[in-house]
Motif scaffolding. Structure first.
Motif, mmCIF file in Angstrom:
data_model
loop_
_atom_site.group_PDB
_atom_site.id
_atom_site.type_symbol
_atom_site.label_atom_id
_atom_site.label_comp_id
_atom_site.label_asym_id
_atom_site.label_seq_id
_atom_site.Cartn_x
_atom_site.Cartn_y
_atom_site.Cartn_z
ATOM 1 N N LYS A 69 35.609 29.754 47.109
ATOM 2 C CA LYS A 69 36.590 30.694 47.648
ATOM 3 C C LYS A 69 35.883 31.843 48.345
ATOM 4 O O LYS A 69 35.105 32.563 47.732
ATOM 5 N N GLU A 102 40.365 32.124 56.401
ATOM 6 C CA GLU A 102 41.468 31.322 56.926
ATOM 7 C C GLU A 102 40.895 30.257 57.849
ATOM 8 O O GLU A 102 40.170 30.565 58.798
ATOM 9 N N HIS A 135 47.552 30.914 40.341
ATOM 10 C CA HIS A 135 48.035 31.512 41.586
ATOM 11 C C HIS A 135 46.934 32.271 42.314
ATOM 12 O O HIS A 135 46.799 32.177 43.541
ATOM 13 N N LEU A 148 43.784 29.992 44.296
ATOM 14 C CA LEU A 148 43.998 28.911 45.247
ATOM 15 C C LEU A 148 42.845 28.878 46.235
ATOM 16 O O LEU A 148 42.360 29.930 46.673
ATOM 17 N N ASP A 179 40.623 28.394 49.685
ATOM 18 C CA ASP A 179 40.861 28.773 51.086
ATOM 19 C C ASP A 179 41.547 27.636 51.840
ATOM 20 O O ASP A 179 42.372 27.867 52.724
ATOM 21 N N MET A 182 45.210 27.708 50.834
ATOM 22 C CA MET A 182 45.815 28.924 51.402
ATOM 23 C C MET A 182 46.023 28.765 52.906
ATOM 24 O O MET A 182 47.032 29.218 53.461
ATOM 25 N N ASP A 237 50.002 31.365 50.609
ATOM 26 C CA ASP A 237 49.972 31.899 49.246
ATOM 27 C C ASP A 237 51.376 31.761 48.653
ATOM 28 O O ASP A 237 52.126 32.731 48.530
ATOM 29 N N THR A 238 51.754 30.546 48.272
ATOM 30 C CA THR A 238 53.122 30.237 47.889
ATOM 31 C C THR A 238 53.160 29.335 46.659
ATOM 32 O O THR A 238 52.170 28.676 46.330
ATOM 33 N N SER A 261 50.450 32.198 36.734
ATOM 34 C CA SER A 261 50.387 33.370 37.598
ATOM 35 C C SER A 261 50.660 34.591 36.740
ATOM 36 O O SER A 261 51.325 34.501 35.706
ATOM 37 N N ALA A 300 44.990 38.702 42.151
ATOM 38 C CA ALA A 300 45.411 38.774 43.553
ATOM 39 C C ALA A 300 46.624 39.659 43.749
ATOM 40 O O ALA A 300 46.841 40.191 44.834
ATOM 41 N N ASP A 301 47.399 39.841 42.704
ATOM 42 C CA ASP A 301 48.639 40.606 42.809
ATOM 43 C C ASP A 301 48.421 42.096 42.548
ATOM 44 O O ASP A 301 49.355 42.886 42.660
ATOM 45 N N LYS A 339 42.166 42.582 47.296
ATOM 46 C CA LYS A 339 41.107 41.567 47.253
ATOM 47 C C LYS A 339 39.806 42.053 47.873
ATOM 48 O O LYS A 339 38.826 41.316 47.933
#
Length: 663
Positions: free
Chosen positions: A133, A137, A176, A179, A181, A184, A189-190, A219, A612-613, A632
């Protein structure tokens, strides 16, 4: 196996939305302790001792097992830890303990392959088993993405072969925050990305005729967690699979927050018959997780399950604008800019049994009275309605706390300012005098089909107080909401749940059940955007406890933020500092920062991905070394642990998010 996909075609993810019917998953044998199928819901936890410290790991495992832990998970971040699992297993056997062990693997396939020859189950994270990771993108073509899947198969297949040969089970556990790259970039990110991350590995196992699988979708965000599990079940059923589910809210935190947050996520799924094993991830000693998990599981062991073949079709249609896989708040009318619409959910508290001659009784409800100044100071967790039934206070209430009285008592009030009536349905229809601002009417699901409800005069002062006496009360109340949605009725709804426990139970047990049941029953509806207020009716616990639990449920469902949120991992053998002590230290300096989310992670495995959140992150990166994050983004690397908290506070100040604590 033969899986009936008829419900999937309706967009439903469980056997029934109206009856309790446990989803029939595939049975998996894990070292003689079977999971799934008709087996009871299993409880498990994870050691926090250093894996290379055999004596400490054995001692801690025994404490967990004695507390009721049915599977013991141990981290194996490298080959040496994986090898030492044999010594831990031997040490436990010498003391007469044969509970199945689970190796927790991140980043190191060779450690997983070794561990699979030693323990009864391995857990792999598809986000980092075959991928690195870098938060990049990547623009894949379909052909390029297919090549990536072929690469993963080559990396993963050897572990599958070893598990098959040794009768070892496997958990494919998506997180969650971790994930890859690749996922993603392709899915975003879903929840869909979380599900596909696992399904890629599951499909490889199926193609290799390996089925001793358990799946998880964890998550720290309860909304995301619940949506991902639902979508996973729908996806598996559509592909003819029914592997058992491991449920958990990752990095739930400690104390009250951790228990409530875990119950919101885990309980919501258990209510719909999903889940075969649970782990409550608390930043506490692992044996303290077990009673919480047991209390959650026991509720469903005692609830009769309707076989799928006997499930009745619901007498309502799933609302066309409702999706169990994404959050959409039910559109309700906004009354007097106080309740409904875009307002946060309101909190109602029964104070009718309190000493209504003393203004200090409002302190636990968030209103501190100063006799010297003759005024009230509000806290961040201040209730919105005080239900007084038929009792009249002998002191003046604060101006922004609304009083709620039974209708006949309200009628007799000389001064009705800030006072509102609570009616039965019959009283409201027959009433000759009503409040000009808010009229609250008690209803239940069954009322919807009655003549009284059909003659109900709707206006913009009406609020429903939704009650239930059904064993499967959450589904009963959810059906009420669905019918309102289908009928286009936008009246605001306050969800009321009442709990009474055996008087012989200890206060501690009553508090735990109130916390877990309330978080499950109210939280499950709030996660789907249903409800404009909550009323936790539990007279056997204190006012203060009911208030903190109510606001904790709203915080955990992200419906109403009233305090700082800590996303802290439960610790394990990888942790590089005392997580419990550090969490309390950070909390002591930052718990007044309402709405800020701080991630506290013991190592890089649970670092920027798992948090991440979070708005800010505090991550162990070496002995005595901390790396600080803004979301991040790495802000400062390898900060001395002695200075790390001060440095974190300085970053928060630089961002303009710091406020001084009120004295």
């Amino acid at each position: 196996m033969d899986v009936d996909a008829k419900q999937v075609l309706k967009g439903i993810y469980c056997n029934s939305l109206t009856q309790y019917s446990r989803f029939k998953s595939r049975e998996v044998n894990i070292g003689g302790v079977k999971m799934g199928g008709t087996q009871p819901i299993r409880v498990q936890s994870m050691t926090t001792a250093f894996t290379m410290d055999t004596e400490a790991s054995v001692a801690q495992s025994i404490r967990m097992i004695d507390a009721g832990c049915e599977y013991v998970r141990i981290t194996a971040p490298s080959m040496k830890e994986a090898q030492n699992l044999a010594e831990i297993k031997k040490g436990l056997a010498e003391k007469g303990y044969h509970t199945p062990l689970v190796a927790d693997i991140h980043f190191t396939p060779n450690a997983a392959e070794l561990a699979a020859k030693i323990v009864e189950k391995v857990r792999v994270n598809p986000g980092n088993y075959a991928d690195k990771k870098k938060f990049e993108e990547i623009d894949y073509t379909p052909e390029a993405y297919q090549k990536e899947l072929e690469r993963i198969r080559k990396k993963f297949a050897p572990l599958v072969e070893i598990c098959k040969a040794h009768g070892t089970a496997m958990r494919i556990g998506t997180n969650h925050g971790s994930l890859s790259d690749r996922i993603m970039s392709w899915y975003g990110d879903t929840p869909k990305g979380m599900v596909e991350s696992a399904m890629e590995f599951i499909r490889i196992c199926r193609d290799m005729d390996y089925h001793d699988l358990v799946i998880s979708m964890k998550s720290s965000n309860t909304q995301v967690m619940v949506q991902a599990y639902r979508l996973l079940v729908q996806t598996m059923v559509a592909e003819g699979m029914n592997y058992p589910l491991h449920l958990g809210v990752t990095e739930a935190g400690d104390g009250e927050d951790g228990r409530i947050k875990s119950a919101v996520g885990i309980g919501t799924l258990l209510e719909d018959g999903l889940g075969d094993t649970i782990r409550v991830s608390l930043t506490e000693e692992p044996e303290f997780e077990i009673p919480v998990a047991q209390a959650l599981a026991k509720r469903y062991e005692e609830r009769p399950s309707v076989p799928e073949s006997e499930v009745e079709n619901p007498d309502f249609e799933l609302p066309p604008n409702f999706s169990p896989f994404e959050y959409n708040k039910r559109a309700s009318a906004e009354l007097n800019t106080f309740i409904g619409g875009h307002q946060v959910p309101r909190v109602i508290l029964d104070l009718s049994k309190e000493n209504l001659k003393d203004p200090q009784i409002l302190a636990p409800a968030g209103y501190n009275y100063s006799p010297v100044l003759d005024k009230y100071n509000m806290g961040d967790q201040s209730i919105d309605f005080a239900y007084l039934a038929d009792e009249l206070p002998s002191f003046t209430f604060p101006g922004n706390l609304k009083q709620l009285y039974n209708y006949n008592t309200w009628l007799k009030l000389q001064n009705k300012t800030n006072c509102h009536p609570l009616y039965t349905l019959e009283q409201y229809i027959q009433a000759t005098e009503k409040d000009k601002a808010l009229n609250l009417v008690r209803v239940c699901h069954d009322d919807l089909e009655g003549e009284l409800f059909a003659s109900l005069p709707f206006d913009k002062t009406l609020v429903f107080v939704l009650e239930t006496s059904k064993t499967h009360g959450m589904a009963d109340q959810r059906a009420f909401f669905f019918k309102l949605l289908n009928a286009g009725i936008d009246t605001p709804v306050i969800i009321k749940r009442s709990y009474r426990f055996d008087e012989t139970e200890s206060l501690e047990d009553k508090e735990l059940k109130t916390q877990l049941y309330g978080a499950t029953d109210l939280g499950a509806l709030l996660l789907d955007g249903l409800g404009d207020g909550i009323w936790l009716d539990a007279p056997q616990v204190s006012t203060k406890f009911r208030v903190s639990t109510s606001f904790g449920i709203l915080q955990a469902t992200r419906s109403r933020i009233s305090k700082t949120e800590y996303i802290s991992c439960p610790s394990c053998g990888r942790t590089l500092f005392d997580l419990q002590e550090t969490t309390q230290m950070i909390r002591s300096k930052t718990d007044h920062l309402k709405g800020i989310k701080i991630g506290i992670m013991g190592c890089i495995v649970n670092g920027p991905g798992e948090m991440a959140d979070a708005d800010y992150g505090y991550v162990g990166t070496g002995p005595g070394k901390i790396t600080l994050y803004r979301s991040k983004e790495v802000v400062k690397k390898n900060v001395s642990s002695e200075n790390a908290l001060n440095e974190l506070i300085e970053i928060i100040k630089q961002d303009g998010n710091w406020v001084e604590r009120e004295i």
